[in-house]
Design a protein around this motif. Structure first.
Motif, PDB file in Angstrom:
ATOM      1  N   UNK A 211       0.790  -1.275   0.094  1.00  0.00           N
ATOM      2  CA  UNK A 211       0.115   0.047   0.026  1.00  0.00           C
ATOM      3  C   UNK A 211       0.820   1.214   0.184  1.00  0.00           C
ATOM      4  N   UNK A 212       0.393   2.345  -0.591  1.00  0.00           N
ATOM      5  CA  UNK A 212       1.179   3.190  -0.750  1.00  0.00           C
ATOM      6  C   UNK A 212       0.325   4.574   0.202  1.00  0.00           C
ATOM      7  N   UNK A 213       1.289   5.346   0.824  1.00  0.00           N
ATOM      8  CA  UNK A 213       0.294   6.430   1.819  1.00  0.00           C
ATOM      9  C   UNK A 213       1.249   7.629   1.626  1.00  0.00           C
ATOM     10  N   UNK A 214       0.517   8.666   1.741  1.00  0.00           N
ATOM     11  CA  UNK A 214       1.218  10.142   1.267  1.00  0.00           C
ATOM     12  C   UNK A 214       1.478  10.909   2.551  1.00  0.00           C
ATOM     13  N   UNK A 215       2.578  11.348   2.822  1.00  0.00           N
ATOM     14  CA  UNK A 215       2.781  12.145   3.873  1.00  0.00           C
ATOM     15  C   UNK A 215       2.744  13.783   3.661  1.00  0.00           C
ATOM     16  N   UNK A 216       1.892  14.503   4.229  1.00  0.00           N
ATOM     17  CA  UNK A 216       1.811  15.732   4.020  1.00  0.00           C
ATOM     18  C   UNK A 216       2.997  16.801   4.026  1.00  0.00           C
ATOM     19  N   UNK A 217       3.276  17.597   3.313  1.00  0.00           N
ATOM     20  CA  UNK A 217       4.519  18.482   3.247  1.00  0.00           C
ATOM     21  C   UNK A 217       4.627  19.158   4.401  1.00  0.00           C
ATOM     22  N   UNK A 218       3.690  19.598   4.880  1.00  0.00           N
ATOM     23  CA  UNK A 218       3.529  20.489   6.243  1.00  0.00           C
ATOM     24  C   UNK A 218       3.280  19.773   7.509  1.00  0.00           C
ATOM     25  N   UNK A 219       3.297  18.450   7.347  1.00  0.00           N
ATOM     26  CA  UNK A 219       2.883  17.790   8.637  1.00  0.00           C
ATOM     27  C   UNK A 219       3.817  18.008   9.845  1.00  0.00           C
ATOM     28  N   UNK A 220       3.181  18.120  10.994  1.00  0.00           N
ATOM     29  CA  UNK A 220       3.910  18.501  12.275  1.00  0.00           C
ATOM     30  C   UNK A 220       4.603  17.346  12.986  1.00  0.00           C
ATOM     31  N   UNK A 221       4.226  15.974  12.266  1.00  0.00           N
ATOM     32  CA  UNK A 221       4.827  14.809  12.931  1.00  0.00           C
ATOM     33  C   UNK A 221       6.099  14.450  12.601  1.00  0.00           C
ATOM     34  N   UNK A 222       6.998  13.910  13.300  1.00  0.00           N
ATOM     35  CA  UNK A 222       8.458  13.510  13.176  1.00  0.00           C
ATOM     36  C   UNK A 222       8.145  12.045  12.651  1.00  0.00           C
ATOM     37  N   UNK A 223       7.365  11.386  12.912  1.00  0.00           N
ATOM     38  CA  UNK A 223       7.119   9.892  12.448  1.00  0.00           C
ATOM     39  C   UNK A 223       5.720   9.508  11.965  1.00  0.00           C
ATOM     40  N   UNK A 224       5.758   8.898  11.182  1.00  0.00           N
ATOM     41  CA  UNK A 224       4.488   8.093  10.419  1.00  0.00           C
ATOM     42  C   UNK A 224       4.198   6.683  10.835  1.00  0.00           C
ATOM     43  N   UNK A 225       3.515   6.335  11.701  1.00  0.00           N
ATOM     44  CA  UNK A 225       3.065   4.591  11.820  1.00  0.00           C
ATOM     45  C   UNK A 225       2.202   3.961  11.030  1.00  0.00           C
TER      46      UNK A 225
ATOM     47  N   UNK B 180       9.993  11.071   9.433  1.00  0.00           N
ATOM     48  CA  UNK B 180       9.582  12.110   8.553  1.00  0.00           C
ATOM     49  C   UNK B 180      10.849  13.057   8.036  1.00  0.00           C
ATOM     50  N   UNK B 181      11.364  13.032   6.908  1.00  0.00           N
ATOM     51  CA  UNK B 181      12.661  13.909   6.595  1.00  0.00           C
ATOM     52  C   UNK B 181      12.430  15.013   5.946  1.00  0.00           C
ATOM     53  N   UNK B 182      13.067  15.990   6.048  1.00  0.00           N
ATOM     54  CA  UNK B 182      12.818  17.369   5.254  1.00  0.00           C
ATOM     55  C   UNK B 182      13.092  17.187   3.848  1.00  0.00           C
ATOM     56  N   UNK B 183      12.388  17.961   3.040  1.00  0.00           N
ATOM     57  CA  UNK B 183      12.645  18.078   1.616  1.00  0.00           C
ATOM     58  C   UNK B 183      14.347  18.436   1.475  1.00  0.00           C
ATOM     59  N   UNK B 184      14.939  17.480   0.607  1.00  0.00           N
ATOM     60  CA  UNK B 184      16.441  17.833   0.660  1.00  0.00           C
ATOM     61  C   UNK B 184      16.682  18.717  -0.727  1.00  0.00           C
ATOM     62  N   UNK B 185      17.318  19.653  -0.558  1.00  0.00           N
ATOM     63  CA  UNK B 185      17.869  20.622  -1.639  1.00  0.00           C
ATOM     64  C   UNK B 185      19.276  20.616  -1.708  1.00  0.00           C
ATOM     65  N   UNK B 186      19.791  21.255  -2.978  1.00  0.00           N
ATOM     66  CA  UNK B 186      21.135  21.800  -3.136  1.00  0.00           C
ATOM     67  C   UNK B 186      21.095  23.001  -3.012  1.00  0.00           C
TER      68      UNK B 186
END
Length: 520
Positions: free
Chosen positions: A341-355, A371-377
């Motif tokens: 199954x696929x689950x989407x993590x909201x971009x602005x979630x305040x959760x540090x983990x998703x269970x 939950x990891x931040x968006x990684x940019x160069x």
């Protein structure tokens, strides 16, 4: 209803008695003696039988015998007329009472009280094989058709109902064929039993489409074929299961059952060879970037002797509890199957983990993804969801020479870091034209396990290691941008190559930054 069945079943009558005197021929009207009722003493439930009524005319003229035949005892008795027509003088004649059959196990007395004649018939329970047909007196054919076993099922409230340890749910399909002329009510006292043990048997309450749970019929019209399912939780080691049609006996002495259909070897193997599920793998990736999907993978093995359906509830942090998914996974015997199954993590979630929680037949299991931040160069742009502002971190530098402009004196003065520390600078660039921008303190430096807030809060210009304006989220003039530098006091081990800048923005608490820029 029982009274009506007697009236329909008990044909004509006769006279009986073992103590009658030797009959003598009389003159005058017909006179009947040596009245007897004879027939079988024992029959099976549903078996058709007849009795014989015999009488001798010892009167002076030919005549017909007529008397009241009583069947049964007390309030369960019924009366009707029994007759033998045209008995000649000195002739003994016989007529038939019946044919008849009874759908209950009981003991019935047929008696002609006026003549002291009686006969008792014991209607005994009948034992049939699983797929044998029993036909009632009013023409309803009844037989078990198939069985299904399952360790659990989903009820009408979408809850997973699991059998106790060493138990299993048995579903038995009962088929009804009304060959009579009138509508007949479906039997309401069919139970799944194990010898003398009667299991609580239900006919409704299942909402699982993977199980054959047609609604149990109420009334069955003439020439209609209907079916319904019985359900009971039984011991998986049972070796003497049956479907029993309870007797609801006429008295406390009556047998408890009228018809019993015994499970054969084929049916019992479905209990002992039921599926045995084992969760081999239940996992999610250890980390998932904000705004991205993550995949949960569930692999189940079936160590049992028959194919089966694994059932469980699957709930993720992205769902409300009442949105938990009912999963069904077909697993062949001796094999395994995987569900994803696929689950989407909201971009602005305040959760540090998703269970993701799994509620199977047994203890629940939980897996988590961080939950990891968006990684940019460096130089990549990012649009802040709340404000729409587009920002980037273009450079990261370090040094020890920070010169800060003093607007009162008009001169630059050195700002020293604490002993052993140094300065880290991040160049923030934003696009002009937005109403709001991330505040200065929402950009934080990250080095090793430490997070650093800006070391300068005043809006001023910088020289030394870097030259230019300090970043200011409030524009100071028309068409001016807040682009500029943010300075952080960091540990001496932090370098421009191993540091990153995180944006913590929004009117909520976030344990992880929304986005990070780094040189890597």
């Amino acid at each position: 209803m029982y009274r009506r069945k007697f009236l329909a079943a008990a044909g004509t009558t006769a006279l009986a008695g073992c103590n009658s005197l030797k009959a003598a021929v009389r003159s005058g009207p017909p006179y009947f003696e040596n009245v007897e009722i004879t027939g079988p003493e024992q029959v099976d439930v549903g078996e058709e039988f007849s009795l014989e009524l015999t009488a001798k005319n010892t009167g002076g003229r030919e005549g017909s015998f007529s008397s009241t035949l009583t069947v049964g005892q007390s309030i369960f008795s019924v009366d009707r007329t029994a007759e033998i027509e045209n008995i000649a003088v000195s002739e003994t004649k016989t007529s038939e009472i019946g044919p008849m059959q009874f759908d209950r196990a009981t003991e019935l007395e047929f008696r002609l009280t006026e003549h002291g004649a009686s006969h008792t018939v014991t209607v005994q329970p009948i034992e049939l094989e699983f797929d044998d047909t029993f036909t009632t007196a009013d023409g309803l054919e009844i037989k078990p058709e198939t069985i299904v076993t399952a360790p659990n099922y989903f009820d009408r409230y979408d809850e997973l109902v699991s059998a106790e340890d060493d138990d299993i749910f048995v579903f038995v399909e009962m088929q009804f064929n009304n060959t009579g002329d009138a509508t007949i009510s479906a039997p309401d006292m069919l139970d799944i039993v194990d010898g003398a043990t009667e299991y609580q048997t239900e006919t409704s309450g299942v909402a699982d489409p993977s199980l054959p749970v047609a609604e149990y019929p109420s009334d069955i019209s003439s020439d209609e074929v209907a079916s319904g399912w019985l359900r009971a939780e039984v011991l998986s080691t049972s070796n003497s299961l049956s479907v029993a049609w309870e007797n609801s006996g006429l008295s406390s002495d009556a047998p408890e059952r009228r018809v019993t259909w015994s499970f054969g070897e084929t049916q019992l193997q479905q209990l002992t060879g039921a599926p045995e599920f084992e969760i081999e793998n239940f996992e999610v990736p250890p980390e998932t970037e904000r705004g991205n999907e993550f995949e949960v993978s569930l692999t189940v093995a079936n160590n049992g002797q028959t194919d089966g359906t694994f059932r469980a509830l699957l709930s993720a942090s992205t769902m409300e509890f009442d949105e938990a998914e009912k999963i069904k996974l077909e697993v062949p015997s001796g094999d395994s199957a995987t569900l994803t199954r696929q689950y989407q993590i909201p971009l602005t979630t305040s959760e540090s983990e998703y269970h993701v929680d799994l509620y199977p037949d047994g203890p629940s299991q939980t897996v988590s993804t961080t939950v990891m931040p968006v990684q940019l160069s460096l130089g990549d742009s990012f649009t802040v969801p709340d404000s729409g502002a587009t920002v980037s971190v273009d450079q990261i530098r370090t040094g020890t020479n920070l010169q800060v402009y003093n607007s009162y004196s008009g001169e630059y003065s050195e700002r020293e870091a604490y002993s052993g520390d140094k300065w880290l600078y991040a160049e923030i660039a934003v696009e002009d034209g937005n109403d709001t921008y991330p505040a200065n303190h929402e950009f934080r430096a990250i080095g090793g396990d430490e997070t650093y807030r800006p070391g300068l809060l005043a809006n001023t210009r910088l020289e030394g290691d870097v030259q230019g304006n300090q970043y200011n989220s409030q524009r100071t003039g028309k068409n001016e941008e807040p682009s500029g530098w943010v300075a952080y006091e960091v540990d001496s081990s932090v370098t421009a190559d191993n540091a990153c800048i995180g944006l913590y923005t929004g009117g909520y608490t976030m344990d992880t930054p929304l986005v990070v820029w780094s040189a890597e």
